[in-house]
Design an enzyme around this catalytic site. Structure first.
Site, PDB file in Angstrom:
ATOM      1  N   HIS A   1     -27.524 -16.660  -2.171  1.00 27.50           N
ATOM      2  CA  HIS A   1     -27.427 -15.203  -2.255  1.00 27.50           C
ATOM      3  C   HIS A   1     -26.454 -14.646  -1.231  1.00 27.50           C
ATOM      4  CE1 HIS A   1     -30.627 -14.529  -5.160  1.00 27.50           C
ATOM      5  NE2 HIS A   1     -31.332 -15.440  -4.532  1.00 27.50           N
TER       6      HIS A   1
ATOM      7  N   ASP B   1     -27.420  -8.941  -1.669  1.00 32.05           N
ATOM      8  CA  ASP B   1     -28.522  -9.317  -2.570  1.00 32.05           C
ATOM      9  C   ASP B   1     -29.873  -9.132  -1.882  1.00 32.05           C
ATOM     10  OD1 ASP B   1     -26.496 -10.119  -4.269  1.00 32.05           O
ATOM     11  OD2 ASP B   1     -26.809 -12.266  -3.955  1.00 32.05           O
TER      12      ASP B   1
END
Length: 572
Positions: free
Chosen positions: A528, A532
């Site tokens: 990520h 995010d």
């Protein structure tokens, strides 16, 4: 013909090297000078003086013994129990003992109270003890602190639980032929915890499911160069005793050449088996191990002591044994995944069925719609994406560190395990069913909310975008077709932490810190971007707002609080 001989020759040379490395002397019993006992730990005080703990003594304390060995062979010539010194406190199921020369005192581990406390050599308590990390409170009843050692050259205590902690999974049995997953914990001279490593035992070698198998680490011995000797032993008790055995294995590990948080690589030094049958009554449950003196030729002596359960029914003896070591210099062969692959596969395989059966609290109509309050993810060529790129590359620098090891574990372990230590209790369907139901149900609401955003934005994961392997590259292929924004792990972590904080307010700070760490670990893994995990926190806030106005959630919250109150009362 030469090709066939070559591997045989290599095998013979390996066996010869192992034989030179360890010499096993015969075990001896001294019934005239050593009373029947439950001798579970031993430490060398210097010269011929040793301290030995008895886990079933009437009061807490230890025996002072004289043990004389042959200074050429290391074989035991005499063992004499001289006295028993005691604090007059109740027995704590004392299992491990170590001598600290600069303090001229011993520390003794108790399996019943989970403490490691200091005694003067006259048996009186000093009031000092090691500061034990919370996770060790989840040890099973008789699977706690068996092992304890100290080395004055490295200034480190070492201990571990005998079996897998409840927070870390299931322990092996005659039906479950799995390894123990243990935490080796060190402490410095200030008695505070320092490095922690993972360790995996061998699995049971018993065929079939009749009888009883007890598998675990019963002792450690710390060497001056930082290496550790690990005593793994499996006890097999047949239904009628005949055919029972104890298989002892001595391994060496070298924490100084691995990062804290690594799975320790190990090398077998030697092994032996003691038995109980019609012709052989050598059965010996070796629970105590310590480093003793060096012989005239410089070789090192290890002393082992067995727990006879007070010479159980006249069948067993209080055995003592020495092993002589030389040329011990283990260098782990490290690899790019920090040797965690085997550990990750075991941890990720547990708990799936109970995790999935837990119901949600919110209906689809009650779920918050994240598309109304989280922004579009940053696009390449913009300042926010440059920020995401910076954090991605920063995360890569953390992969070969202890933080990277924890990030790898968080990739695969269930949320209940990830947050048990911060909560201060074991979160599981078996140990805390009401709390488990509350947190798991809330987590599933978080997942359902997150799915809406992920399927809408369909953002490519960073390791895919940069065409590089992630930290846990074994799972790269299956994650390649899934999406990055927002982070599912992160929203689950925040909702889990916030839900548990409603039940265990004293752990709020630890839980919030763990949720923050849990999210950053997704960046370290390469799964990520920073944006995010930021979006996931916003989602988590919305989910918690809906849950706190949901009647079913509030009803389950009350059950969870009552369960926790009951647990606290039991601990007192």
């Amino acid at each position: 013909m030469k090709r066939r001989l070559f591997p045989i020759l290599i095998c013979l040379l390996s066996l010869q090297a192992a034989a030179q490395q360890a010499v096993l002397n015969k075990q001896h019993a001294f019934p005239k000078t050593v009373p029947a006992g439950n001798y579970s730990g031993i430490t060398w005080l210097g010269d011929d003086r040793y301290a030995v703990v008895n886990d079933k003594a009437r009061t807490a304390g230890f025996h002072l013994m004289t043990i004389r060995i042959n200074d050429a062979t290391g074989d035991i010539k005499e063992v004499r129990a001289d006295s028993f010194v005691t604090s007059q406190q109740p027995n704590r199921d004392e299992e491990g003992i170590c001598y600290v020369p600069q303090r001229n005192s011993v520390f003794v581990s108790g399996e019943s109270d989970g403490k490691i406390v200091e005694y003067r050599l006259d048996g009186q308590l000093t009031g000092q003890q090691l500061s034990i990390p919370t996770v060790f409170k989840t040890a099973s009843g008789n699977g706690g602190f068996e092992a304890l050692t100290y080395n004055a050259a490295t200034h480190r205590f070492w201990t571990t639980s005998e079996n897998t902690l409840k927070a870390d999974g299931n322990k092996p049995s005659i039906d479950k032929k799995i390894p123990n997953i243990l935490r080796f914990q060190s402490f410095a001279d200030d008695l505070q915890p320092r490095e922690q490593y993972w360790y995996m035992t061998d699995s049971s070698e018993v065929k079939g499911t009749e009888g009883k198998s007890l598998l675990g680490v019963s002792a450690l011995a710390a060497l001056d160069d930082g290496q550790l000797i690990v005593l793994e032993r499996e006890i097999y008790l047949s239904p009628k005793n005949i055919g029972s055995f104890v298989h002892v294995k001595l391994y060496v590990v070298n924490p100084t050449l691995q990062n804290a948080g690594d799975l320790l690589q190990k090398q077998l030094i030697t092994d032996f088996t003691t038995k109980m049958n019609l012709t052989d009554r050598s059965f010996a449950n070796y629970e105590g191990l310590c480093v003793g003196p060096r012989l005239k030729d410089g070789r090192l002596v290890l002393l082992l002591v067995a727990d006879s359960q007070d010479q159980h029914k006249g069948y067993l003896k209080d055995w003592f044994k020495t092993i002589v070591l030389s040329n011990l210099d283990f260098k782990p062969q490290l690899n790019g995944s920090n040797n965690l692959s085997a550990l990750l596969s075991i941890i990720s395989a547990e708990g799936y069925e109970t995790e999935m059966k837990t119901p949600r609290f919110l209906s689809n109509e009650e779920l918050p719609n994240p598309l109304r309050f989280i922004p579009e993810p940053p696009q390449p060529g913009t300042g926010p994406f440059d920020n995401d790129t910076y954090y991605y590359h920063y995360g890569k620098t953390q992969r070969p560190t202890p933080r990277g090891n924890q990030a790898a574990l968080d990739e695969v372990q269930w949320t209940s395990k990830a947050f048990s230590e911060a909560a201060g209790i074991v979160i599981s369907a078996e140990e805390t069913p009401e709390i488990f139901k509350l947190a798991q149900g809330a987590q599933k609401d978080a997942t359902a909310t997150n799915r809406t955003a992920k399927n809408h934005f369909r953002r490519m994961r960073p390791y895919v975008y940069f065409n590089e392997p992630s930290l846990v590259y074994e799972a790269d292929k299956e994650n390649r077709s899934t999406f990055s924004y927002p982070s599912g792990h992160t929203i689950r972590g925040w909702v889990y932490a916030l839900t548990l904080a409603l039940v265990i307010p004293d752990s709020t700070e630890a839980l919030i810190a763990r949720a923050q760490e849990y999210g950053i670990h997704r960046v370290i893994c390469g799964r990520h971007y920073k944006s995010d995990i930021d979006a996931s926190l916003v989602e988590a806030t919305a989910v918690m707002s809906r849950l706190l106005s949901n009647a079913d959630f509030l009803e389950q919250l009350e059950k969870a609080r009552k369960e926790y109150a009951s647990l606290r009362k039991e601990k007192k």
